[in-house]
Motif scaffolding. Structure first.
Motif, PDB file in Angstrom:
ATOM      1  N   THR A 142      66.508 -54.570  20.904  1.00 41.17           N
ATOM      2  CA  THR A 142      67.356 -53.085  20.065  1.00 41.17           C
ATOM      3  C   THR A 142      66.599 -52.060  20.027  1.00 41.17           C
ATOM      4  O   THR A 142      65.450 -52.417  19.540  1.00 41.17           O
ATOM      5  CB  THR A 142      68.105 -54.472  18.897  1.00 41.17           C
ATOM      6  N   VAL A 143      67.181 -50.780  19.234  1.00 44.42           N
ATOM      7  CA  VAL A 143      65.608 -49.628  19.734  1.00 44.42           C
ATOM      8  C   VAL A 143      67.324 -49.026  18.666  1.00 44.42           C
ATOM      9  O   VAL A 143      67.948 -48.904  18.737  1.00 44.42           O
ATOM     10  CB  VAL A 143      65.990 -49.547  21.473  1.00 44.42           C
ATOM     11  N   ALA A 144      65.612 -48.455  18.022  1.00 52.75           N
ATOM     12  CA  ALA A 144      65.844 -47.276  16.874  1.00 52.75           C
ATOM     13  C   ALA A 144      65.127 -46.523  16.560  1.00 52.75           C
ATOM     14  O   ALA A 144      63.749 -46.562  17.268  1.00 52.75           O
ATOM     15  CB  ALA A 144      65.952 -48.372  15.729  1.00 52.75           C
ATOM     16  N   GLY A 145      66.043 -45.208  16.338  1.00 54.01           N
ATOM     17  CA  GLY A 145      64.824 -44.110  16.214  1.00 54.01           C
ATOM     18  C   GLY A 145      64.992 -43.204  16.632  1.00 54.01           C
ATOM     19  O   GLY A 145      64.863 -43.157  18.091  1.00 54.01           O
ATOM     20  N   LEU A 146      63.858 -41.629  16.559  1.00 53.47           N
ATOM     21  CA  LEU A 146      63.670 -40.845  17.324  1.00 53.47           C
ATOM     22  C   LEU A 146      62.159 -40.707  18.364  1.00 53.47           C
ATOM     23  O   LEU A 146      61.875 -40.472  19.424  1.00 53.47           O
ATOM     24  CB  LEU A 146      64.945 -39.556  16.705  1.00 53.47           C
ATOM     25  N   ALA A 147      61.627 -40.574  16.317  1.00 52.12           N
ATOM     26  CA  ALA A 147      60.605 -40.288  16.889  1.00 52.12           C
ATOM     27  C   ALA A 147      59.581 -39.972  15.270  1.00 52.12           C
ATOM     28  O   ALA A 147      59.595 -39.823  14.224  1.00 52.12           O
ATOM     29  CB  ALA A 147      59.950 -38.937  16.728  1.00 52.12           C
ATOM     30  N   PRO A 148      59.364 -41.648  14.682  1.00 52.61           N
ATOM     31  CA  PRO A 148      59.321 -42.909  16.740  1.00 52.61           C
ATOM     32  C   PRO A 148      60.588 -43.066  17.248  1.00 52.61           C
ATOM     33  O   PRO A 148      61.325 -43.739  15.713  1.00 52.61           O
ATOM     34  CB  PRO A 148      57.867 -43.575  15.585  1.00 52.61           C
TER      35      PRO A 148
END
Length: 290
Positions: A142-148
């Motif tokens: 599971t991946v989240a966020g933009l930057a970071p």
């Protein structure tokens, strides 16, 4: 380690940050994203009901409607801001202004991070080098966020991080005229490998940087190689690597590679970094693990 130089070296020397300490420790932290919810006990529910009824009789209707809509929106934004902070340090300052900038970028982010970018017929190198990668075992993290941008689970092992970092440091020591290690220009944190004479420039010639929190990484790759990586489950495109009429803050080839969990994953990740080196400087390099 073997090195094969193509006939297309870059002529431009990139300005690089200072080399970080080789003894920089890894960071162990819990990265999570909390859903937004409100829990009301009986007394709180009664209080809200009474205030609503009183508001209907004594507060202007337009103001009351505004408050009913605004309160949950403010709570949602507050929760989203806290989730942004919980992703840890990254390329965006952990401030309200940094959060506001990312909120604007959300209007243009990639809707499908698993579709490769289009090939550029005049780009150099003209093709990628990854062929027949094995499928990554198990589901995607599971991946989240933009930057970071971070993995929320399936974090890489500290041993894999240390071995990978040592291999990249050894690469820069063996070929100091081609590579150098330093703190990431894009993340402002974490270890990175740079090319001194990049052909495809991003972040002062940054080839790859590794996040010390989850041990995932970002790098630029040829669209052919991105297609292979996406199909085999080893990574996904960065959401801010869009193409369109609004200029993206990152190139379309900017890709997240999932953290290596074990020896088998680590060997595949090294092949992917070799492909990133190929795309940035058009040179084939074999990374050796200790």
């Amino acid at each position: 380690m073997s090195l094969t130089v193509t006939s297309e070296p870059s002529k431009t020397m990139a300005a690089l940050p200072s080399d970080p300490s080789s003894q920089q420790p890894t960071v162990n932290m819990v990265i999570r994203q909390d859903p937004f919810y409100v829990t009301l006990d009986a007394s709180a529910l009664l209080a809200v009901s009474i205030l609503t009824v009183l508001g209907m009789h004594f507060v202007d209707h337009l103001l009351l409607e505004f408050l009913i809509i605004a309160v949950p929106i403010v709570l949602l934004i507050h929760n989203d801001y806290l989730n942004f902070l919980k992703l840890g340090p990254g390329g965006t300052p952990p401030t309200p202004s940094g959060y506001a900038r990312l909120t604007f970028y959300r209007l243009f982010t990639l809707r499908d991070p698993f579709t490769p970018p289009p090939r550029d017929a005049v780009s150099s190198p003209s093709t990628g080098i990854l062929t027949k990668l094995p499928y990554r075992p198990g589901p995607r993290p599971t991946v989240a966020g933009l930057a970071p941008q971070r993995q929320l689970n399936q974090h890489g092992s500290v041993e894999c991080y240390s071995r990978l970092r040592a291999a990249l440091e050894n690469l820069s020591k063996k070929y100091p005229s081609i590579f150098v290690t330093a703190t990431s220009c894009l993340e402002k944190h974490g270890f990175a490998l740079f090319a001194r004479h990049p052909l495809n420039v991003c972040g002062n010639g940054e080839i790859v940087h590794i996040h010390t929190s989850d041990r995932s990484m970002h790098m630029n790759l040829h669209p052919d190689d991105i297609k292979e990586i996406l199909e085999k489950g080893w990574g996904q495109r960065h959401p801010m690597a869009w193409t369109g009429w609004v200029k993206a803050p990152l190139p379309a080839t900017f890709t997240m590679i999932y953290a290596p969990r074990d020896e088998s994953d680590l060997k595949i990740v090294c092949q992917i970094i070799e492909a990133a080196i190929w795309y940035v400087i058009a040179e084939k390099v074999e990374i050796e693990l200790d």
